[in-house]
Design a protein around this motif. Sequence first.
Motif, PDB file in Angstrom:
ATOM      1  N   LEU A 178      -1.249  -5.995  10.006  1.00  0.00           N
ATOM      2  CA  LEU A 178      -1.710  -7.131   9.199  1.00  0.00           C
ATOM      3  C   LEU A 178      -0.621  -7.640   8.252  1.00  0.00           C
ATOM      4  CD1 LEU A 178      -5.398  -6.066   8.379  1.00  0.00           C
ATOM      5  CD2 LEU A 178      -4.543  -7.423  10.282  1.00  0.00           C
ATOM      6  N   GLY A 179       0.615  -7.138   8.418  1.00  0.00           N
ATOM      7  CA  GLY A 179       1.741  -7.674   7.648  1.00  0.00           C
ATOM      8  C   GLY A 179       1.869  -7.134   6.243  1.00  0.00           C
ATOM      9  N   ILE A 180       1.309  -5.944   5.992  1.00  0.00           N
ATOM     10  CA  ILE A 180       1.332  -5.358   4.641  1.00  0.00           C
ATOM     11  C   ILE A 180       2.384  -4.252   4.570  1.00  0.00           C
ATOM     12  CG2 ILE A 180      -0.061  -4.051   2.956  1.00  0.00           C
ATOM     13  CD1 ILE A 180      -2.545  -5.404   4.426  1.00  0.00           C
ATOM     14  N   GLN A 181       3.174  -4.265   3.488  1.00  0.00           N
ATOM     15  CA  GLN A 181       4.185  -3.215   3.311  1.00  0.00           C
ATOM     16  C   GLN A 181       3.489  -1.869   3.101  1.00  0.00           C
ATOM     17  OE1 GLN A 181       7.259  -3.972   0.294  1.00  0.00           O
ATOM     18  NE2 GLN A 181       7.404  -1.747   0.056  1.00  0.00           N
ATOM     19  N   PHE A 182       4.014  -0.831   3.762  1.00  0.00           N
ATOM     20  CA  PHE A 182       3.409   0.507   3.670  1.00  0.00           C
ATOM     21  C   PHE A 182       4.497   1.490   3.253  1.00  0.00           C
ATOM     22  CE2 PHE A 182       1.500   4.457   5.141  1.00  0.00           C
ATOM     23  CZ  PHE A 182       0.176   4.275   4.773  1.00  0.00           C
ATOM     24  N   THR A 227       7.925  -3.001  12.718  1.00  0.00           N
ATOM     25  CA  THR A 227       7.590  -4.200  11.925  1.00  0.00           C
ATOM     26  C   THR A 227       8.539  -4.348  10.733  1.00  0.00           C
ATOM     27  OG1 THR A 227       6.086  -2.959  10.484  1.00  0.00           O
ATOM     28  CG2 THR A 227       5.112  -3.966  12.456  1.00  0.00           C
ATOM     29  N   GLY A 228       9.262  -3.270  10.397  1.00  0.00           N
ATOM     30  CA  GLY A 228      10.134  -3.303   9.219  1.00  0.00           C
ATOM     31  C   GLY A 228       9.352  -3.172   7.912  1.00  0.00           C
ATOM     32  N   LEU A 229       8.059  -2.877   8.016  1.00  0.00           N
ATOM     33  CA  LEU A 229       7.217  -2.826   6.801  1.00  0.00           C
ATOM     34  C   LEU A 229       7.012  -1.409   6.274  1.00  0.00           C
ATOM     35  CD1 LEU A 229       4.575  -5.425   8.024  1.00  0.00           C
ATOM     36  CD2 LEU A 229       6.108  -5.716   6.051  1.00  0.00           C
ATOM     37  N   VAL A 230       7.496  -0.395   7.017  1.00  0.00           N
ATOM     38  CA  VAL A 230       7.305   0.993   6.580  1.00  0.00           C
ATOM     39  C   VAL A 230       8.524   1.452   5.795  1.00  0.00           C
ATOM     40  CG1 VAL A 230       6.920   3.374   7.339  1.00  0.00           C
ATOM     41  CG2 VAL A 230       5.868   1.483   8.601  1.00  0.00           C
ATOM     42  N   LYS A 231       8.279   1.986   4.599  1.00  0.00           N
ATOM     43  CA  LYS A 231       9.389   2.513   3.790  1.00  0.00           C
ATOM     44  C   LYS A 231       9.052   3.936   3.399  1.00  0.00           C
ATOM     45  CE  LYS A 231      10.940  -1.915   1.998  1.00  0.00           C
ATOM     46  NZ  LYS A 231      10.933  -2.410   3.344  1.00  0.00           N
ATOM     47  N   ARG A 232      10.070   4.796   3.391  1.00  0.00           N
ATOM     48  CA  ARG A 232       9.879   6.177   2.962  1.00  0.00           C
ATOM     49  C   ARG A 232      10.799   6.467   1.786  1.00  0.00           C
ATOM     50  NH1 ARG A 232       8.595   6.651   8.378  1.00  0.00           N
ATOM     51  NH2 ARG A 232       6.796   7.977   8.818  1.00  0.00           N
ATOM     52  N   THR A 233      10.266   7.091   0.748  1.00  0.00           N
ATOM     53  CA  THR A 233      11.071   7.504  -0.397  1.00  0.00           C
ATOM     54  C   THR A 233      10.355   8.666  -1.072  1.00  0.00           C
ATOM     55  OG1 THR A 233      11.953   6.872  -2.558  1.00  0.00           O
ATOM     56  CG2 THR A 233       9.936   5.770  -1.897  1.00  0.00           C
ATOM     57  N   LEU A 234      11.133   9.535  -1.716  1.00  0.00           N
ATOM     58  CA  LEU A 234      10.487  10.605  -2.486  1.00  0.00           C
ATOM     59  C   LEU A 234      10.550  10.292  -3.981  1.00  0.00           C
ATOM     60  CD1 LEU A 234      11.568  13.816  -0.527  1.00  0.00           C
ATOM     61  CD2 LEU A 234       9.348  12.655  -0.525  1.00  0.00           C
ATOM     62  N   ASP A 235      11.057   9.119  -4.318  1.00  0.00           N
ATOM     63  CA  ASP A 235      11.140   8.680  -5.707  1.00  0.00           C
ATOM     64  C   ASP A 235       9.811   7.991  -6.064  1.00  0.00           C
ATOM     65  OD1 ASP A 235      11.499   7.092  -7.997  1.00  0.00           O
ATOM     66  OD2 ASP A 235      13.653   6.956  -7.637  1.00  0.00           O
ATOM     67  N   LEU A 236       9.035   8.644  -6.890  1.00  0.00           N
ATOM     68  CA  LEU A 236       7.690   8.131  -7.188  1.00  0.00           C
ATOM     69  C   LEU A 236       7.705   6.783  -7.897  1.00  0.00           C
ATOM     70  CD1 LEU A 236       5.916  11.453  -8.137  1.00  0.00           C
ATOM     71  CD2 LEU A 236       5.143   9.837  -6.393  1.00  0.00           C
ATOM     72  N   GLU A 237       8.655   6.625  -8.813  1.00  0.00           N
ATOM     73  CA  GLU A 237       8.722   5.363  -9.556  1.00  0.00           C
ATOM     74  C   GLU A 237       8.988   4.202  -8.586  1.00  0.00           C
ATOM     75  OE1 GLU A 237      11.305   5.485 -12.926  1.00  0.00           O
ATOM     76  OE2 GLU A 237      10.815   3.418 -13.504  1.00  0.00           O
ATOM     77  N   GLU A 238       9.946   4.444  -7.682  1.00  0.00           N
ATOM     78  CA  GLU A 238      10.291   3.421  -6.680  1.00  0.00           C
ATOM     79  C   GLU A 238       9.093   3.159  -5.744  1.00  0.00           C
ATOM     80  OE1 GLU A 238      13.618   4.634  -4.240  1.00  0.00           O
ATOM     81  OE2 GLU A 238      13.125   3.096  -2.764  1.00  0.00           O
ATOM     82  N   ALA A 239       8.456   4.244  -5.303  1.00  0.00           N
ATOM     83  CA  ALA A 239       7.328   4.098  -4.368  1.00  0.00           C
ATOM     84  C   ALA A 239       6.201   3.285  -5.001  1.00  0.00           C
ATOM     85  CB  ALA A 239       6.818   5.475  -3.955  1.00  0.00           C
ATOM     86  N   VAL A 251       0.866  -1.182   0.000  1.00  0.00           N
ATOM     87  CA  VAL A 251       0.000   0.000   0.000  1.00  0.00           C
ATOM     88  C   VAL A 251       0.899   1.227   0.000  1.00  0.00           C
ATOM     89  CG1 VAL A 251      -1.667   1.289   1.403  1.00  0.00           C
ATOM     90  CG2 VAL A 251      -1.904  -1.195   1.167  1.00  0.00           C
ATOM     91  N   VAL A 252       0.557   2.204  -0.835  1.00  0.00           N
ATOM     92  CA  VAL A 252       1.390   3.412  -0.965  1.00  0.00           C
ATOM     93  C   VAL A 252       0.580   4.634  -0.554  1.00  0.00           C
ATOM     94  CG1 VAL A 252       2.705   4.844  -2.591  1.00  0.00           C
ATOM     95  CG2 VAL A 252       2.703   2.356  -2.836  1.00  0.00           C
ATOM     96  N   TRP A 253       1.243   5.509   0.186  1.00  0.00           N
ATOM     97  CA  TRP A 253       0.623   6.772   0.605  1.00  0.00           C
ATOM     98  C   TRP A 253       1.372   7.915  -0.078  1.00  0.00           C
ATOM     99  CZ3 TRP A 253      -3.689   8.046   3.287  1.00  0.00           C
ATOM    100  CH2 TRP A 253      -3.838   9.390   3.629  1.00  0.00           C
TER     101      TRP A 253
END
Length: 316
Positions: free
Chosen positions: A173-177, A200-212, A153-155
């Motif tokens: 619930l074990g979903i990457q965010f 949980t290690g499931l949260v990632k932050r990036t400002l690269d839209l393609e990567e996100a 899921v991407v925000w």
Amino acid sequence: MRHIISLKEQSKEDILEMLDMAIKLKAKRNAGEITNLLPNQTLIMLFQKTSTRTRLSFEAGMTELGGHAIFLDARTTQLSIGTEFIDEIKAIMRYGQILMFRAKKAEDVMTAASANQIPVIDACSEKYHPCQAMSDMLTMIEHSGGVENIKKVVWLGIENNVMNTLMLVCTKLGIQFTIAAPGINEPSVDPELNKEAESTGLVKRTLDLEEALKDADYVHTDAWMDMEYFKDGKVLPEFEKQYKERIETYTPYQINAKLIDSYAPQARIMHCMGCHIDYEISRNAVDHPNSVIFDQAENRMHMQKAMILWLLEKGL
Ligand code: CP
């Protein structure tokens, strides 16, 4: 006594139990079955801020459960003239079995809950929006055919109250965010919630839209333009600078058809509404074949019926 404030209080099992109840309640409604589970019960709905969906979905939901909902605009109550908050709240809670509170401050929701008279729901404060997060999870489960099929899921846009609770539900619930947000709404920050989600290690932050957006199943956003900058549809001169800064900072993170079709043609588009067209989202994204925005709005009612029953410890 159960309360739903930030969803930090709820376990993975609690969340899955409520989601399962919502799926069953929606199926019953679609089959034309009556679910008069709360006869003679009253939900008190206290609002310090405006609402379309929250009021309607709670009120309609309570009707469908065979109970009644009372709408209280805080501005028309004695709360607006400086009476002692906790005393007014304690009195309010004598008239019903459950309180939903759209408060300016989460702290006030917690104070109401601390009276432990009846279950309390945070119906969108500056920090949390648990009803939205749970309803969004219900929508994603429906569209993916099960929670196990939701992987990423991407925000996009701004880190805020809606994002906080969605991030927490996803990570529980074990979903990457993944967050691609160049700014934070400071009053929404809850370090404890961030720590729980990030651990949980499931949260990632990036400002690269393609990567996100790579392999995203769902892309969410919410408002980042401040509507106080406007009067009669025009930007007030005193806010011209802030308006321009927000446009410059956040517009690259707008959800639009070009962005989705380029980077995430498989992703479904989500927004908690109300939408601010041409700011955080474009018209062609709202109307895009991947958009599930109106399902999210409807699911507020099904999900909240389940949350009410869960809080009152009533089975189906
Ligand atoms: N998403 C949401 O809470 O909508 P309202 O502000 O209209 O209640």
